[in-house]
Design a protein around this motif. Structure first.
Motif, short mmCIF file in Angstrom:
data_model
loop_
_atom_site.label_atom_id
_atom_site.label_comp_id
_atom_site.label_asym_id
_atom_site.label_seq_id
_atom_site.Cartn_x
_atom_site.Cartn_y
_atom_site.Cartn_z
N GLY A 109 0.81 -1.21 0.00
CA GLY A 109 0.00 0.00 0.00
C GLY A 109 0.84 1.26 0.00
N ASN A 110 1.91 1.26 0.80
CA ASN A 110 2.82 2.41 0.83
C ASN A 110 3.48 2.63 -0.52
OD1 ASN A 110 2.32 3.01 3.51
ND2 ASN A 110 4.10 1.91 4.26
N ILE A 111 3.90 1.55 -1.16
CA ILE A 111 4.54 1.67 -2.47
C ILE A 111 3.57 2.24 -3.49
CG2 ILE A 111 5.51 0.37 -4.41
CD1 ILE A 111 6.85 -1.46 -2.34
N VAL A 112 2.34 1.73 -3.50
CA VAL A 112 1.35 2.21 -4.46
C VAL A 112 1.04 3.69 -4.22
CG1 VAL A 112 -1.06 1.99 -5.19
CG2 VAL A 112 0.34 -0.05 -4.90
N ILE A 113 0.79 4.05 -2.98
CA ILE A 113 0.49 5.44 -2.64
C ILE A 113 1.68 6.33 -2.97
CG2 ILE A 113 0.09 7.04 -0.71
CD1 ILE A 113 -1.61 4.74 0.52
N GLY A 114 2.88 5.88 -2.67
CA GLY A 114 4.08 6.68 -2.95
C GLY A 114 4.35 6.83 -4.43
N VAL A 115 4.14 5.77 -5.22
CA VAL A 115 4.39 5.84 -6.66
C VAL A 115 3.36 6.76 -7.32
CG1 VAL A 115 4.31 4.50 -8.79
CG2 VAL A 115 5.59 3.64 -6.84
N VAL A 116 2.09 6.59 -6.99
CA VAL A 116 1.07 7.49 -7.55
C VAL A 116 1.32 8.91 -7.04
CG1 VAL A 116 -1.40 8.00 -7.62
CG2 VAL A 116 -0.62 5.65 -7.81
N GLY A 117 1.69 9.04 -5.78
CA GLY A 117 2.01 10.34 -5.22
C GLY A 117 3.18 11.01 -5.90
N SER A 118 4.14 10.23 -6.36
CA SER A 118 5.29 10.83 -7.05
C SER A 118 4.86 11.49 -8.36
CB SER A 118 6.38 9.79 -7.31
OG SER A 118 5.97 8.86 -8.27
N PHE A 119 3.89 10.89 -9.03
CA PHE A 119 3.38 11.51 -10.25
C PHE A 119 2.59 12.77 -9.93
CE2 PHE A 119 3.92 7.11 -11.80
CZ PHE A 119 4.78 7.38 -12.86
N VAL A 120 1.76 12.70 -8.90
CA VAL A 120 0.99 13.87 -8.48
C VAL A 120 1.93 14.99 -8.02
CG1 VAL A 120 -0.68 14.74 -6.77
CG2 VAL A 120 -1.04 12.51 -7.85
N GLY A 121 2.91 14.64 -7.20
CA GLY A 121 3.87 15.63 -6.72
C GLY A 121 4.72 16.22 -7.84
N GLY A 122 5.14 15.36 -8.76
CA GLY A 122 5.93 15.85 -9.90
C GLY A 122 5.14 16.83 -10.74
N PHE A 123 3.86 16.53 -10.99
CA PHE A 123 3.00 17.42 -11.75
C PHE A 123 2.79 18.74 -11.00
CE2 PHE A 123 -1.29 18.98 -12.81
CZ PHE A 123 -1.10 19.23 -14.17
N THR A 124 2.53 18.64 -9.69
CA THR A 124 2.31 19.83 -8.88
C THR A 124 3.56 20.71 -8.83
OG1 THR A 124 0.73 18.61 -7.52
CG2 THR A 124 1.59 20.66 -6.61
N LEU A 130 9.14 24.16 -9.83
CA LEU A 130 10.16 23.57 -8.95
C LEU A 130 10.65 22.25 -9.54
CD1 LEU A 130 8.35 24.14 -5.56
CD2 LEU A 130 10.18 25.52 -6.54
N TYR A 131 11.92 21.96 -9.32
CA TYR A 131 12.52 20.72 -9.80
C TYR A 131 13.57 20.26 -8.80
CZ TYR A 131 15.37 17.47 -12.44
OH TYR A 131 16.05 16.36 -12.84
N SER A 132 13.63 18.96 -8.58
CA SER A 132 14.67 18.40 -7.72
C SER A 132 15.16 17.10 -8.33
CB SER A 132 14.14 18.15 -6.31
OG SER A 132 13.11 17.19 -6.35
N GLY A 133 16.46 16.94 -8.36
CA GLY A 133 17.04 15.75 -8.96
C GLY A 133 17.70 14.81 -7.96
N SER A 134 17.78 15.20 -6.72
CA SER A 134 18.45 14.37 -5.72
C SER A 134 17.48 13.36 -5.12
CB SER A 134 19.01 15.26 -4.60
OG SER A 134 17.96 15.85 -3.86
N ALA A 192 7.62 13.09 -3.90
CA ALA A 192 6.70 11.97 -3.80
C ALA A 192 5.85 12.04 -2.53
CB ALA A 192 7.48 10.65 -3.84
N THR A 193 6.45 12.47 -1.44
CA THR A 193 5.71 12.57 -0.17
C THR A 193 4.63 13.64 -0.26
OG1 THR A 193 7.64 11.82 1.06
CG2 THR A 193 5.92 12.93 2.31
N VAL A 194 4.97 14.80 -0.80
CA VAL A 194 3.98 15.87 -0.95
C VAL A 194 2.85 15.39 -1.86
CG1 VAL A 194 3.59 18.18 -1.91
CG2 VAL A 194 5.56 17.75 -0.44
N GLY A 195 3.19 14.74 -2.95
CA GLY A 195 2.17 14.21 -3.86
C GLY A 195 1.29 13.17 -3.20
#
Length: 80
Positions: A30-45, A51-55, A63-66
């Motif tokens: 569940g954490n992986i699914v939420i985090g992976v989908v969240g990474s797309f949401v966060g990246g879009f936001t 804003l951009y981060s590469g580290s 991903a956490t914010v997303g």
């Protein structure tokens, strides 16, 4: 190796989002699914905000914010 890092970031982001929003994790999968989908949401936001981060930490933050946004929207949809 990139897929492994993506899954680790997803798991950590999902767990962190669960701590902020719900107060508990959702299990490893569940954490992986939420985090992976969240990474797309966060990246879009973040992209909308210019804003951009590469580290690793930047990716984890994105991903956490997303994931937090995702869980908040899901909570709003469930309460309606």
């Amino acid at each position: 190796m990139e897929i492994f890092a993506f899954l680790v970031i997803g798991a950590l982001a999902g767990w962190l989002a669960g701590q902020f929003v719900k107060g508990a994790g959702f299990g490893l999968v569940g954490n992986i699914v939420i985090g992976v989908v969240g990474s797309f949401v966060g990246g879009f936001t973040f992209q909308l905000l210019g804003l951009y981060s590469g580290s690793f930490l930047g990716s984890l933050l994105t991903a956490t914010v997303g994931a937090i946004i995702l869980l908040y929207v899901v909570r709003l949809a469930k309460s309606s």
